[in-house]
Design an enzyme around this catalytic site. Structure first.
Site, PDB file in Angstrom:
ATOM      1  CD  GLU A  13     -13.983 -21.081   2.063  1.00 42.29           C
ATOM      2  OE1 GLU A  13     -14.099 -20.781   0.858  1.00 42.29           O
ATOM      3  OE2 GLU A  13     -13.285 -22.021   2.473  1.00 42.29           O
ATOM      4  CB  SER A 134     -13.097 -17.366   0.993  1.00 43.14           C
ATOM      5  OG  SER A 134     -14.045 -17.994   0.170  1.00 43.14           O
ATOM      6  CE1 TYR A 197     -16.687 -14.833  -2.612  1.00 44.29           C
ATOM      7  CE2 TYR A 197     -15.177 -14.792  -0.766  1.00 44.29           C
ATOM      8  CZ  TYR A 197     -15.708 -15.430  -1.856  1.00 44.29           C
ATOM      9  OH  TYR A 197     -15.263 -16.670  -2.214  1.00 44.29           O
ATOM     10  NE  ARG A 236     -10.494 -18.959  -8.501  1.00 39.79           N
ATOM     11  CZ  ARG A 236     -10.976 -18.896  -7.268  1.00 39.79           C
ATOM     12  NH1 ARG A 236     -12.261 -19.075  -7.034  1.00 39.79           N
ATOM     13  NH2 ARG A 236     -10.162 -18.671  -6.240  1.00 39.79           N
ATOM     14  CG  ASP A 238      -6.644 -18.801  -7.168  1.00 37.18           C
ATOM     15  OD1 ASP A 238      -7.369 -18.688  -8.177  1.00 37.18           O
ATOM     16  OD2 ASP A 238      -7.091 -18.903  -6.012  1.00 37.18           O
ATOM     17  CD  GLU A 250      -5.738 -21.011  -2.487  1.00 38.11           C
ATOM     18  OE1 GLU A 250      -6.921 -21.289  -2.217  1.00 38.11           O
ATOM     19  OE2 GLU A 250      -4.983 -20.384  -1.702  1.00 38.11           O
ATOM     20  CG  ASN A 252     -10.094 -22.365  -5.034  1.00 41.21           C
ATOM     21  OD1 ASN A 252     -10.176 -22.197  -3.838  1.00 41.21           O
ATOM     22  ND2 ASN A 252      -9.286 -21.635  -5.803  1.00 41.21           N
ATOM     23  N   GLY A 256     -16.419 -20.354  -5.870  1.00 42.48           N
ATOM     24  CA  GLY A 256     -17.624 -19.572  -5.623  1.00 42.48           C
ATOM     25  C   GLY A 256     -18.437 -19.322  -6.884  1.00 42.48           C
TER      26      GLY A 256
END
Length: 287
Positions: A13, A134, A197, A236, A238, A250, A252, A256
């Site tokens: 990443e 990612s 992205y 964050r 998900d 998961e 984070n 990002g």
């Protein structure tokens, strides 16, 4: 007061980290902070923290040593202030298997996991790395043959049921949920690396147009996870919403911060600009 923005690293990443780091650095300088960037690579993952002068290490590192607690441990030993979660929270949440086990133990629903190819009870399944983000190395496998091929490509895989539903994410800032965002990939059914992205790869619907009950539940669970792992700053979580049920995927610890990232969008739901999030982060970790 000097702020060093650490970005790059050696994980898959790295490029996203560089983009996130540049955006954060531009914001800091725009707001008048004495800030500069430091790019990490395989040669300076320790020396960069020894040789530079800074009062705060602003960590914008995704995956690998930047998010698994190792760099946080170096900074703890040096007695340096840094942004984001500490060693234990970073290490635990980087391991998707350990994260799921802990989350499930406190009553939060997760997709069923399998230990190996032979234990898979039904298809399709998702196979992904246990310690990368990612959506790198993400495989949707419809049968045993596809699963076997995917497993050959990953060093440490996690296998779980593929849950069909709406992809949601919840940002948490200093323990309080920012809101719920729905991700609508444009190319494929999977929210993969390109969907995240590439420009136009996905649509971000925020606030997510889902039932109020599910919206509030997702916010509550994300806050609970942030607290359970003793995370700091931004996290964050998900989820998949399927037939009215939320499944945690998961969390984070270093999401990002690029122009197409999710946290900046979620922050607007609380009236925060990108600059506000950066400033609040600095103020939080300089205390």
């Amino acid at each position: 007061m000097k702020i060093a923005v650490f970005m790059g690293g050696t994980s898959s990443e790295k490029e996203i980290s560089l983009r996130s780091g540049e955006a954060v650095l531009e914001s800091l300088q725009r707001q008048g902070y004495d800030a500069y960037g430091v790019v990490l690579d395989e040669n300076n993952q320790v020396t960069a923290f020894l040789e530079n002068d800074y009062d705060l290490a602003y960590l914008v590192l995704h995956g690998g040593n930047g998010e698994n607690g190792k760099i946080q441990a170096v900074l703890d030993i040096l007695g340096k202030k840094y942004t984001g979660s500490g060693v234990l929270a970073s290490a635990l949440t980087m391991d998707k298997n350990k994260t799921k086990q802990i989350v499930e133990s406190v009553g939060i629903r997760v997709p069923k996991s399998y230990h190996d190819l032979e234990s898979i009870e039904r298809f399709p399944v998702i196979i992904k790395p246990v310690d990368e983000g990612s959506s790198k190395g993400l495989f949707l496998c419809n049968n045993k043959e596809e699963a076997g091929e995917a497993l050959k490509k990953l060093r440490k895989p996690i296998i779980e049921d593929y849950i069909v539903g709406e992809e949601l994410t919840v940002g948490v800032l200093n323990g309080k949920a920012l809101g719920v965002l729905k991700i609508i990939p444009q190319a494929d059914v999977l929210y993969d690396y390109d969907s995240k992205y590439a420009k136009g790869g996905s649509i971000h619907e925020f606030p997510a147009k889902i039932e109020d009950k599910s919206y509030k539940e997702a916010m509550k669970i994300a806050e609970k996870i942030h607290k359970e792992f003793k995370m700091k700053g931004i996290s964050r979580s998900d989820f998949i919403l399927s037939e009215g049920k939320l499944y945690f995927l998961e969390v984070n610890s270093s999401p990002g911060m690029t122009k197409t990232s999710l946290i900046p969008d979620l922050a607007t739901l609380q009236g925060y600009t990108f600059d506000d999030v950066v400033r609040l982060t600095v103020e939080t970790f300089l205390k």
